[in-house]
Motif scaffolding. Structure first.
Motif, mmCIF file in Angstrom:
data_model
loop_
_atom_site.group_PDB
_atom_site.id
_atom_site.type_symbol
_atom_site.label_atom_id
_atom_site.label_comp_id
_atom_site.label_asym_id
_atom_site.label_seq_id
_atom_site.Cartn_x
_atom_site.Cartn_y
_atom_site.Cartn_z
ATOM 1 N N SER A 22 0.865 -1.227 0.044
ATOM 2 C CA SER A 22 -0.017 0.112 -0.081
ATOM 3 C C SER A 22 0.963 1.216 -0.183
ATOM 4 C CB SER A 22 -1.072 -0.183 1.132
ATOM 5 O OG SER A 22 -0.192 0.220 2.111
ATOM 6 N N GLN A 23 1.985 0.892 0.319
ATOM 7 C CA GLN A 23 2.962 2.461 0.391
ATOM 8 C C GLN A 23 3.840 2.380 -0.739
ATOM 9 O OE1 GLN A 23 5.160 1.198 3.907
ATOM 10 N NE2 GLN A 23 4.009 2.653 5.265
ATOM 11 N N SER A 24 3.772 1.380 -1.494
ATOM 12 C CA SER A 24 4.462 1.163 -2.929
ATOM 13 C C SER A 24 4.193 2.369 -4.046
ATOM 14 C CB SER A 24 4.249 -0.118 -3.608
ATOM 15 O OG SER A 24 4.841 -0.256 -4.946
ATOM 16 N N THR A 25 5.163 3.039 -4.279
ATOM 17 C CA THR A 25 5.219 3.943 -5.406
ATOM 18 C C THR A 25 4.980 3.461 -6.643
ATOM 19 O OG1 THR A 25 7.587 4.232 -5.845
ATOM 20 C CG2 THR A 25 6.810 5.759 -4.049
ATOM 21 N N GLN A 26 5.228 2.111 -6.831
ATOM 22 C CA GLN A 26 4.781 1.231 -8.052
ATOM 23 C C GLN A 26 3.311 1.321 -8.347
ATOM 24 O OE1 GLN A 26 6.783 0.701 -10.495
ATOM 25 N NE2 GLN A 26 8.587 1.621 -9.249
ATOM 26 N N GLN A 27 2.486 1.164 -7.132
ATOM 27 C CA GLN A 27 1.233 0.738 -6.808
ATOM 28 C C GLN A 27 0.583 2.264 -7.330
ATOM 29 O OE1 GLN A 27 0.664 -2.502 -7.554
ATOM 30 N NE2 GLN A 27 -1.208 -2.170 -6.250
ATOM 31 N N ALA A 28 1.176 3.293 -6.654
ATOM 32 C CA ALA A 28 0.640 4.803 -6.838
ATOM 33 C C ALA A 28 0.749 4.967 -8.327
ATOM 34 C CB ALA A 28 1.606 5.671 -6.168
ATOM 35 N N GLY A 29 1.508 4.195 -9.117
ATOM 36 C CA GLY A 29 1.595 4.745 -10.625
ATOM 37 C C GLY A 29 0.293 4.379 -11.438
ATOM 38 N N GLU A 30 -0.710 3.767 -10.647
ATOM 39 C CA GLU A 30 -1.865 3.365 -11.233
ATOM 40 C C GLU A 30 -2.986 4.833 -10.991
ATOM 41 O OE1 GLU A 30 -3.457 0.082 -9.009
ATOM 42 O OE2 GLU A 30 -1.950 -1.358 -9.736
ATOM 43 N N VAL A 31 -2.493 5.345 -10.069
ATOM 44 C CA VAL A 31 -3.435 6.549 -9.845
ATOM 45 C C VAL A 31 -2.817 7.577 -10.664
ATOM 46 C CG1 VAL A 31 -4.130 8.286 -8.415
ATOM 47 C CG2 VAL A 31 -3.874 5.936 -7.434
ATOM 48 N N LEU A 32 -1.400 7.753 -10.899
ATOM 49 C CA LEU A 32 -0.783 8.680 -11.542
ATOM 50 C C LEU A 32 -0.720 8.160 -13.039
ATOM 51 C CD1 LEU A 32 1.788 10.170 -9.207
ATOM 52 C CD2 LEU A 32 -0.636 11.421 -9.829
ATOM 53 N N ARG A 33 -1.728 8.085 -13.874
ATOM 54 C CA ARG A 33 -1.539 7.490 -15.234
ATOM 55 C C ARG A 33 -0.903 8.542 -16.314
ATOM 56 N NH1 ARG A 33 -4.482 3.078 -15.574
ATOM 57 N NH2 ARG A 33 -6.150 2.829 -14.013
ATOM 58 N N GLY A 34 -0.156 7.890 -17.189
ATOM 59 C CA GLY A 34 0.563 8.903 -18.063
ATOM 60 C C GLY A 34 1.789 9.492 -17.640
ATOM 61 N N GLY A 35 2.286 8.824 -16.575
ATOM 62 C CA GLY A 35 3.609 9.291 -15.958
ATOM 63 C C GLY A 35 4.973 9.286 -16.879
ATOM 64 N N ALA A 36 4.943 8.338 -17.937
ATOM 65 C CA ALA A 36 6.099 8.158 -18.690
ATOM 66 C C ALA A 36 5.979 9.182 -19.616
ATOM 67 C CB ALA A 36 6.109 6.823 -19.279
ATOM 68 N N LEU A 37 4.963 9.377 -20.346
ATOM 69 C CA LEU A 37 4.728 10.371 -21.388
ATOM 70 C C LEU A 37 4.742 11.847 -20.763
ATOM 71 C CD1 LEU A 37 4.113 11.339 -23.965
ATOM 72 C CD2 LEU A 37 1.654 10.802 -23.772
ATOM 73 N N ILE A 38 4.187 12.201 -19.661
ATOM 74 C CA ILE A 38 4.359 13.376 -19.113
ATOM 75 C C ILE A 38 5.558 13.592 -18.765
ATOM 76 C CG2 ILE A 38 3.523 14.720 -16.878
ATOM 77 C CD1 ILE A 38 0.820 13.284 -17.272
ATOM 78 N N GLY A 39 6.325 12.627 -18.251
ATOM 79 C CA GLY A 39 7.895 12.974 -17.767
ATOM 80 C C GLY A 39 8.788 13.162 -18.907
ATOM 81 N N SER A 40 8.452 12.629 -19.961
ATOM 82 C CA SER A 40 9.258 12.821 -21.115
ATOM 83 C C SER A 40 9.093 14.248 -21.592
ATOM 84 C CB SER A 40 8.928 11.675 -22.138
ATOM 85 O OG SER A 40 9.142 10.433 -21.952
ATOM 86 N N LEU A 41 7.702 14.746 -21.750
ATOM 87 C CA LEU A 41 7.462 16.075 -22.293
ATOM 88 C C LEU A 41 8.110 17.131 -21.262
ATOM 89 C CD1 LEU A 41 3.792 15.355 -23.268
ATOM 90 C CD2 LEU A 41 5.608 15.957 -24.633
ATOM 91 N N GLU A 42 8.104 16.770 -19.745
ATOM 92 C CA GLU A 42 8.634 17.541 -18.886
ATOM 93 C C GLU A 42 10.077 17.795 -19.129
ATOM 94 O OE1 GLU A 42 9.290 17.243 -14.097
ATOM 95 O OE2 GLU A 42 8.242 15.584 -15.242
ATOM 96 N N ARG A 43 10.924 16.643 -19.267
ATOM 97 C CA ARG A 43 12.217 16.768 -19.307
ATOM 98 C C ARG A 43 12.488 17.565 -20.639
ATOM 99 N NH1 ARG A 43 11.357 11.528 -17.266
ATOM 100 N NH2 ARG A 43 11.416 10.736 -19.352
ATOM 101 N N GLY A 44 11.773 17.115 -21.650
ATOM 102 C CA GLY A 44 12.121 17.785 -22.898
ATOM 103 C C GLY A 44 11.982 19.459 -22.887
ATOM 104 N N ALA A 45 10.808 19.930 -22.197
ATOM 105 C CA ALA A 45 10.729 21.346 -21.926
ATOM 106 C C ALA A 45 11.780 21.906 -20.946
ATOM 107 C CB ALA A 45 9.139 21.478 -21.455
#
Length: 184
Positions: free
Chosen positions: A94-117
């Protein structure tokens, strides 16, 4: 010096792309991400020991721009998931950040755009762009961070932790990649 810096950043890019293809959080991904980080640090040390990119031919600087920009976007994903995997060691489900990734969907794409910007704003000499990118991301993610209807298998603290750790890792990586170009 130019060849060494270009080789180190190119090797880091290859390591980042290979790590990106691996399972998120795997031991091999963590090792490759660490090696990628070492390559970028070594390139920075070589640049700091010399005169930075001052005096480089424009063509070589443009190649470094392309490699470092690609590295900022592609290498940041595996690095971020590696950091999150290291944070998760010893945590309950329940404390796992990997499980939290289910709530924060699209993190990989958002992160890529964030890093590029962030990379682009730093290289363009406009560091205020970092604040704008972070403000947009924070405002866009706020409803997900405070949603009362999160799955019972994930704690709100894990979701916030994933957001903060992921964002900091991603931002610092982008700035480090831009720093290689801006060394003077």
């Amino acid at each position: 010096m130019t060849a060494v810096v270009l080789a180190l950043t190119a090797v880091a890019l290859v390591l980042g792309v290979v790590a990106f293809a691996l399972k998120a959080g795997s031991t091999l991904e963590i090792v490759l991400s660490g090696l990628m980080l070492v390559c970028v640090a070594a390139a920075g040390i070589v640049l700091l020991a010399g005169d930075g990119v001052v005096g480089w031919r424009e063509a070589w600087w443009n190649i470094l721009l392309l490699i470092a920009g690609s590295l900022a976007v592609a290498g940041g994903g595996p690095l971020t998931t590696s950091v999150l995997a290291l944070v998760d060691r010893g945590n309950t489900r329940s404390q796992s950040t990997q499980q939290a990734g289910e709530v924060l969907r699209g993190g990989a794409l958002i992160g890529s755009l964030e890093r590029g910007a962030i990379f682009a704003s730093m290289v363009a000499g406009w560091p205020e762009g970092v604040a704008i990118v972070l403000a947009i991301k924070g405002l866009a993610r706020y409803p997900e961070l405070r949603a009362p209807d999160q799955p019972a298998s994930v704690t709100p603290q894990a979701v916030a932790e994933r957001f903060i750790i992921g964002t900091f890792t991603s931002v610092l990586w982008s700035i480090a990649c831009a720093g290689v170009l801006l060394s003077r």
